[in-house]
Structures are given as C-alpha cells and as structure tokens.
Design an enzyme around this catalytic site. Sequence first.
Site, PDB file in Angstrom:
ATOM      1  N   SER A   1       0.867  -1.187   0.000  1.00 55.72           N
ATOM      2  CA  SER A   1       0.000   0.000   0.000  1.00 55.72           C
ATOM      3  C   SER A   1       0.897   1.228   0.000  1.00 55.72           C
ATOM      4  CB  SER A   1      -0.843   0.004   1.282  1.00 55.72           C
ATOM      5  OG  SER A   1      -1.499   1.242   1.456  1.00 55.72           O
TER       6      SER A   1
ATOM      7  N   TYR B   1      -2.255  -1.212  10.441  1.00 59.83           N
ATOM      8  CA  TYR B   1      -2.196  -1.340   8.977  1.00 59.83           C
ATOM      9  C   TYR B   1      -0.874  -0.787   8.450  1.00 59.83           C
ATOM     10  CZ  TYR B   1      -3.960  -1.088   4.131  1.00 59.83           C
ATOM     11  OH  TYR B   1      -4.146  -1.242   2.778  1.00 59.83           O
TER      12      TYR B   1
HETATM   13  P1  NAD Z   1     -11.401  -6.192  -0.087  1.00 67.87           P
HETATM   14  O1  NAD Z   1     -11.950  -6.030   1.275  1.00 67.87           O
HETATM   15  O2  NAD Z   1     -12.293  -6.013  -1.273  1.00 67.87           O
HETATM   16  O3  NAD Z   1     -10.678  -7.606  -0.236  1.00 67.87           O
HETATM   17  C1  NAD Z   1      -9.957  -8.204   0.795  1.00 67.87           C
HETATM   18  C2  NAD Z   1      -9.865  -9.694   0.533  1.00 67.87           C
HETATM   19  O4  NAD Z   1      -9.136 -10.280   1.625  1.00 67.87           O
HETATM   20  C3  NAD Z   1     -11.231 -10.371   0.482  1.00 67.87           C
HETATM   21  O5  NAD Z   1     -11.244 -11.375  -0.515  1.00 67.87           O
HETATM   22  C4  NAD Z   1     -11.330 -11.017   1.856  1.00 67.87           C
HETATM   23  O6  NAD Z   1     -12.186 -12.162   1.886  1.00 67.87           O
HETATM   24  C5  NAD Z   1      -9.886 -11.394   2.096  1.00 67.87           C
HETATM   25  N1  NAD Z   1      -9.618 -11.677   3.507  1.00 67.87           N
HETATM   26  C6  NAD Z   1      -9.796 -10.864   4.572  1.00 67.87           C
HETATM   27  N2  NAD Z   1      -9.510 -11.529   5.705  1.00 67.87           N
HETATM   28  C7  NAD Z   1      -9.123 -12.782   5.345  1.00 67.87           C
HETATM   29  C8  NAD Z   1      -8.726 -13.945   6.058  1.00 67.87           C
HETATM   30  N3  NAD Z   1      -8.653 -13.956   7.391  1.00 67.87           N
HETATM   31  N4  NAD Z   1      -8.415 -15.047   5.354  1.00 67.87           N
HETATM   32  C9  NAD Z   1      -8.521 -15.073   4.001  1.00 67.87           C
HETATM   33  N5  NAD Z   1      -8.897 -13.996   3.277  1.00 67.87           N
HETATM   34  C10 NAD Z   1      -9.206 -12.877   3.946  1.00 67.87           C
HETATM   35  O7  NAD Z   1     -10.192  -5.140  -0.169  1.00 67.87           O
HETATM   36  P2  NAD Z   1      -9.201  -4.729  -1.356  1.00 67.87           P
HETATM   37  O8  NAD Z   1      -9.256  -3.258  -1.464  1.00 67.87           O
HETATM   38  O9  NAD Z   1      -9.417  -5.546  -2.562  1.00 67.87           O
HETATM   39  O10 NAD Z   1      -7.804  -5.084  -0.678  1.00 67.87           O
HETATM   40  C11 NAD Z   1      -6.894  -6.040  -1.193  1.00 67.87           C
HETATM   41  C12 NAD Z   1      -5.496  -5.674  -0.719  1.00 67.87           C
HETATM   42  O11 NAD Z   1      -5.121  -4.407  -1.273  1.00 67.87           O
HETATM   43  C13 NAD Z   1      -5.364  -5.542   0.796  1.00 67.87           C
HETATM   44  O12 NAD Z   1      -4.142  -6.086   1.222  1.00 67.87           O
HETATM   45  C14 NAD Z   1      -5.365  -4.037   1.006  1.00 67.87           C
HETATM   46  O13 NAD Z   1      -4.681  -3.660   2.172  1.00 67.87           O
HETATM   47  C15 NAD Z   1      -4.626  -3.592  -0.241  1.00 67.87           C
HETATM   48  N6  NAD Z   1      -4.831  -2.186  -0.577  1.00 67.87           N
HETATM   49  C16 NAD Z   1      -6.087  -1.716  -0.841  1.00 67.87           C
HETATM   50  C17 NAD Z   1      -6.255  -0.376  -1.137  1.00 67.87           C
HETATM   51  C18 NAD Z   1      -7.595   0.212  -1.434  1.00 67.87           C
HETATM   52  O14 NAD Z   1      -7.699   1.442  -1.483  1.00 67.87           O
HETATM   53  N7  NAD Z   1      -8.633  -0.570  -1.665  1.00 67.87           N
HETATM   54  C19 NAD Z   1      -5.146   0.486  -1.149  1.00 67.87           C
HETATM   55  C20 NAD Z   1      -3.887  -0.037  -0.879  1.00 67.87           C
HETATM   56  C21 NAD Z   1      -3.739  -1.376  -0.594  1.00 67.87           C
END
Ligand code: NAD
Length: 268
Positions: free
Chosen positions: A150, A163
Amino acid sequence: MPAYRSPEDLSGQVVVITGSTSGIGLALATAVAARGGDVVLNGLGDAAEIEKTRAALEAEHGVRVRYHAANMLNGAEIADMVAYAEAELGRLDVLVNNAGIQHVEAIENFPIEKWDQIIAINLSSAFHAIRAAVPLMKAQGRGRIINIASAHGLVASPFKSAYVAAKHGVIGLTKTVALELARDNITCNAICPGFVHTPIVDKQIEDQARVNNMPREQVMQDIILAKQPSKEFITVEQLVGAFLYLASDAGAGTNGAALTVDGGWTAQ
Ligand code: NAD
C-alpha cells in the site's frame, strides 16, 4: 532458454491469489484467467457466491480455477493452500499476497485483537505463503512473488497504526526475499496502491461520513482523496497493469521494489 513471457501471456501458468473473493484480488484473478492462466482463488465469503465466481471464471475463459479456503490467520492452512495449488494444478508460477483488512482507531484505544489480526492477515500470511511457495519455485527454476502492500507501506496516516506497521513490514519482507532469491530467477516485489474504490474503502467512507457527519461525496474528496494528488481513485485496471509487468519476463529486472500506483501520493 524458455520462451520470453510477455505481460499478456499467462498461458499454462498457475497463479495463487490470496483474498481474491473481492476487490483487487478478484480483479487480478479475472485478469489472469483472461490471459490464459490457471488460478487458485482464496478468501472469505458466502460459499455459494464463491462457487459461482469460480465456475464463471472457468467457463468464460477456458482455464482451470480452483478455490482454497485457507484463513490467513492460520499458517498451516496457508501452507496447505500452496501445496493444494501444486497438487491440483501441477505447479506454482506466481504467488500474490493480497488478503488484507483495515481498522481505524486512535492508538490508545486500538483494540488489541485488531492489532493481532491485522499483523497476522496483512503481514504474517505473506511470510507463510512465501515460505511454502519458494521450494516449488526453486524446483521449477522460475517464480514471481507479488505482495500487495500500500502507499501506507511507504508513508503513514494517523489512526491506522496496525495497517501502516503491517504494510511497512510487507515491504521489508519483500526486499529480504528478493535478496535471498536474486540468483534463482525468482523475483519478489510489492505493489503499493493508493486508494482504490473497493469494499475495504467503502467501509472507511461510511465510517468517516458517520463520524464527520458529512455526505459520502465530500468524504471521498476531502478525506479519502485528500492525499492523492490525482484526486481520483486508482482503478483496478491500473493495478492489473503493474501486476502483469511484474509477473512477466518484462519485469525480470525489477526485484525488491515497492512499485507505487498511487496517483502521486508518496511523491509528496
Ligand atoms: P477487499 O476487502 O475487497 O478484499 C480483501 C480480501 O481479503 C477479500 O477477498 C477477503 O475475503 C480477504 N480476507 C480478509 N480476511 C481474510 C482472512 N482472514 N483469510 C482469508 N482472506 C481474507 O479489499 P481490497 O481493497 O481488494 O484489498 C486487497 C489488498 O489491497 C489488501 O491487502 C489491502 O490492504 C490492499 N490495498 C487496498 C487499497 C484500497 O484502497 N482498496 C489500497 C492499498 C492497498
């Protein structure tokens, strides 16, 4: 010499993506399937919905798509997921550590169990998956490890202690693994997205709207996108582009990098 792998060609490759039942992970899984790669999906959610997604990806793209329910809180289940990829699909070419959760709270009130969960899901899960995947990649003579960190892996924001700590840790882990495997034709890189409009961010928009008594649109512009100079959300297509580069031979010279896809956030 094996044939050069362009970013648009994932045919015959097996890609494991943690947290791919939603958001960025699901977009990456779809992009892999659309380019001929086989996928192991993982993540939480309704079993019938997940099965629908799995079957649809398989039918639409004519590739093999499997699902493993490993909980990212559990190292043994994560190792089992990696072993399953090889047992089911015959190999493991690309590992994407993407699962993640968020919790926003002042440090003195930060729930201890949330700290533990975020460190486990956002950081330690990548360690467990990489640890299990590396022997397979070494035996195959090639591998790609892509950690979804991130912008918060590079800079901080208040109220996101767990985080930010976990994502900084992911970048440290990425660099270490890159150095260890630099002679093995295996790269390990992090992608550092800015804000992407997925369910994890939707929840933050709702929370901020409630706490600040603001409409959602204003929360998005004044709070969420305040740090992102582009003033636009990063799209999943932009992340797919970074992923395809790192997964392919075009990205073979990029190792231990924290590749920003953040609209200029961390340039400030
Ligand atoms: P999201 O909530 O849509 O997806 C998260 C995924 O992680 C889901 O499939 C969920 O089921 C899974 N997950 C959560 N806890 C879990 C567990 N205990 N075991 C197995 N799976 C689990 O969020 P996203 O935005 O798609 O995030 C994906 C990644 O990208 C994350 O690591 C997040 O930190 C990172 N990220 C997101 C953003 C953003 O703005 N959306 C920005 C930077 C980084």
